[in-house]
Design an enzyme around this catalytic site. Sequence first.
Site, PDB file in Angstrom:
ATOM      1  N   THR A 185       0.868  -1.188   0.000  1.00 50.63           N
ATOM      2  CA  THR A 185       0.000   0.000   0.000  1.00 50.63           C
ATOM      3  C   THR A 185       0.893   1.223   0.000  1.00 50.63           C
ATOM      4  O   THR A 185       1.942   1.223   0.638  1.00 50.63           O
ATOM      5  CB  THR A 185      -0.882   0.087   1.255  1.00 50.63           C
ATOM      6  N   TRP A 443     -17.901  17.709  12.650  1.00 49.67           N
ATOM      7  CA  TRP A 443     -17.060  17.179  11.583  1.00 49.67           C
ATOM      8  C   TRP A 443     -17.644  17.546  10.224  1.00 49.67           C
ATOM      9  O   TRP A 443     -18.847  17.457  10.006  1.00 49.67           O
ATOM     10  CB  TRP A 443     -16.962  15.651  11.676  1.00 49.67           C
TER      11      TRP A 443
HETATM   12  P1  AMP Z   1      -6.196   1.391  -1.653  1.00 49.74           P
HETATM   13  O1  AMP Z   1      -5.711   0.442  -0.626  1.00 49.74           O
HETATM   14  O2  AMP Z   1      -5.109   2.154  -2.314  1.00 49.74           O
HETATM   15  O3  AMP Z   1      -7.103   0.721  -2.628  1.00 49.74           O
HETATM   16  O4  AMP Z   1      -7.054   2.521  -0.929  1.00 49.74           O
HETATM   17  C1  AMP Z   1      -8.149   2.203  -0.109  1.00 49.74           C
HETATM   18  C2  AMP Z   1      -8.853   3.451   0.319  1.00 49.74           C
HETATM   19  O5  AMP Z   1      -9.460   4.094  -0.805  1.00 49.74           O
HETATM   20  C3  AMP Z   1     -10.010   3.208   1.266  1.00 49.74           C
HETATM   21  O6  AMP Z   1      -9.578   3.040   2.591  1.00 49.74           O
HETATM   22  C4  AMP Z   1     -10.851   4.451   1.062  1.00 49.74           C
HETATM   23  O7  AMP Z   1     -10.363   5.546   1.810  1.00 49.74           O
HETATM   24  C5  AMP Z   1     -10.662   4.738  -0.396  1.00 49.74           C
HETATM   25  N1  AMP Z   1     -11.786   4.189  -1.160  1.00 49.74           N
HETATM   26  C6  AMP Z   1     -11.869   3.004  -1.768  1.00 49.74           C
HETATM   27  N2  AMP Z   1     -13.057   2.867  -2.378  1.00 49.74           N
HETATM   28  C7  AMP Z   1     -13.762   3.989  -2.134  1.00 49.74           C
HETATM   29  C8  AMP Z   1     -15.061   4.462  -2.482  1.00 49.74           C
HETATM   30  N3  AMP Z   1     -15.894   3.754  -3.233  1.00 49.74           N
HETATM   31  N4  AMP Z   1     -15.439   5.681  -2.027  1.00 49.74           N
HETATM   32  C9  AMP Z   1     -14.613   6.423  -1.278  1.00 49.74           C
HETATM   33  N5  AMP Z   1     -13.381   6.040  -0.918  1.00 49.74           N
HETATM   34  C10 AMP Z   1     -12.950   4.843  -1.344  1.00 49.74           C
END
Ligand code: AMP
Length: 543
Positions: A185, A443
């Site tokens: 990540t 918030w």
């Molecule tokens: P990653 O591990 O790079 O895929 O990032 C994950 C993060 O992306 C999550 O913890 C969220 O903060 C954000 N995320 C993923 N899907 C969504 C969504 N549909 N709407 C808003 N935020 C999202």
Amino acid sequence: MSMMQQPLLISSLIEHAIVTHPNAEIVSRQVEGGIFRYTYGQAAARAKQLANALTQKLGIKVGDRIGTLAWNTYRHYELYFGVSGMGAVAHTINPRLFPEQIIYIVNHAADRFIFVDLTFVPLLEAVASHISKVEGIVVLTDKAHMPTNSKLTNLICYEDLIADMSTEFTWPLLDENCDAALCYTSGTTGHPKGVMYTHRSTVLHTIASVQSNALNITNDTVILPVVPMFHVNAWGTPYAATMTGAKIVFPAHGMDGASLYELINGEQANLLLGVPTIWLGLLNYLDQIGATLTSVKNVVVGGAAAPLSMIKAFQEKHDAFLIHAWGMTELSPLGTVNSMTRAMAQMPLEQRYQKQLKQGRAVYGIEMKIVDDAGKDLPRDGKAFGRLLVRGAWVVSEYYLNDDKKSFVDGWFDTGDVATIDAENTMQIVDRSKDVIKSGGEWISSIDLENAAVGHPALKECCVIGVYHPKWDERPLLLAIRKEGATVTEAEIITFLSDKVAKWQLPDVVVFVDELPHTATGKLLKTGVRETYKNYLVEKGLV
Ligand code: AMP
């Protein structure tokens, strides 16, 4: 124990494909140009040639890590099955990471070999002296396209590597809890953290994701994953397509509107998956050329929140249903999917759009709860919001070779997201916990403001951050990029927003910028922006 103990292995997916849908199609744009097509049967034969080459020529053993730096292509697909199938670990590296991060993760994962697309050879050349433990670089191409004057001395041609190998290979009967695939990540601070998927977690995730309440992938589906195979395994779609016999269409480097439209139309794709930025590009392109999509039924959007304007554009211009999904690297990635319910199908459109804005219901296998700062459970009423915790068979239980345990709380994983959950287990992301704006004890969701603002026809992209305010602690500041040629003013933006959010949530100031920083996975990178603007209101005499 009266039932068989059959280990859940990634190789079982490709074996199922061989006997059940050997003639289903895999189509792939090629880095070298042109479009390539073959079948699951042919792909499986080549994955077995690769497994033989890994074992016999490269001396790869069960558990060894193999790095990949590649687009979504058929050769990358072969790596998914050849590498994990023979018991090694497919470590997909995100080429958009900073070079220092790539050096860090290649060394941290101790990758023995790296399989690289032609596009990314220069990237490896630049970091080569810092990853000297890597034994060889396999270029994912044929002899005719091999780089001729590369600085790298240990280049191997992929097609040569597998050409003389047998298409027969008996996959080892591994323990289902063996390591299978690795993805790091890219946090906003500190080193990237590795999430090691097992065979079991991957197969269970695949079974869950293909269901109709989830991504609804069947052998009738023509699936086009624009989400990269180097970002949480293209949301698991290569595995899901292999399980079901869906036709899979790989876009390689062609992620601009014109290239995507060509593939969608040419292959009659009916299920698209990707982050909002990609769809903005496609929708803008379709508007420009005055074209509409005719084959697409569903567009799965995740990685960031889909704005209302996008949900509407897909529905009203292209007759395509936008399915919001939420997940993360730590969840393999699927957590929730906002698939169509009977109730939604009967709602007036405007009401349904509001539902579609939510990230959806947990798929079977994922449990969710929200808690306050003291860790106390909050009600599932769709209003209370708090830290989102999850658990399930495809959720990370510790980072790979990493002592950082602060996200793991009593058997739950703290996602770092702030969310609401309603009485039907529908989750809605309010914000990332570090991005939420704390104004006078209340918030404000930076995401809500961004999505409302980006609905303005003259704006291309928006970023909202909390900045210091002597009375309220923090107030929202909106950074906005205007569309080319647009002249919209701050006052017009505020007026536009005033019937979309509560008055006290309106940004104190709008700053127009030319560009905004993004992370390697395309999300807004707010840390630097917050640093730059933290005293903006005071410095400009606005308080
Ligand atoms: P990653 O591990 O790079 O895929 O990032 C994950 C993060 O992306 C999550 O913890 C969220 O903060 C954000 N995320 C993923 N899907 C969504 C969504 N549909 N709407 C808003 N935020 C999202």
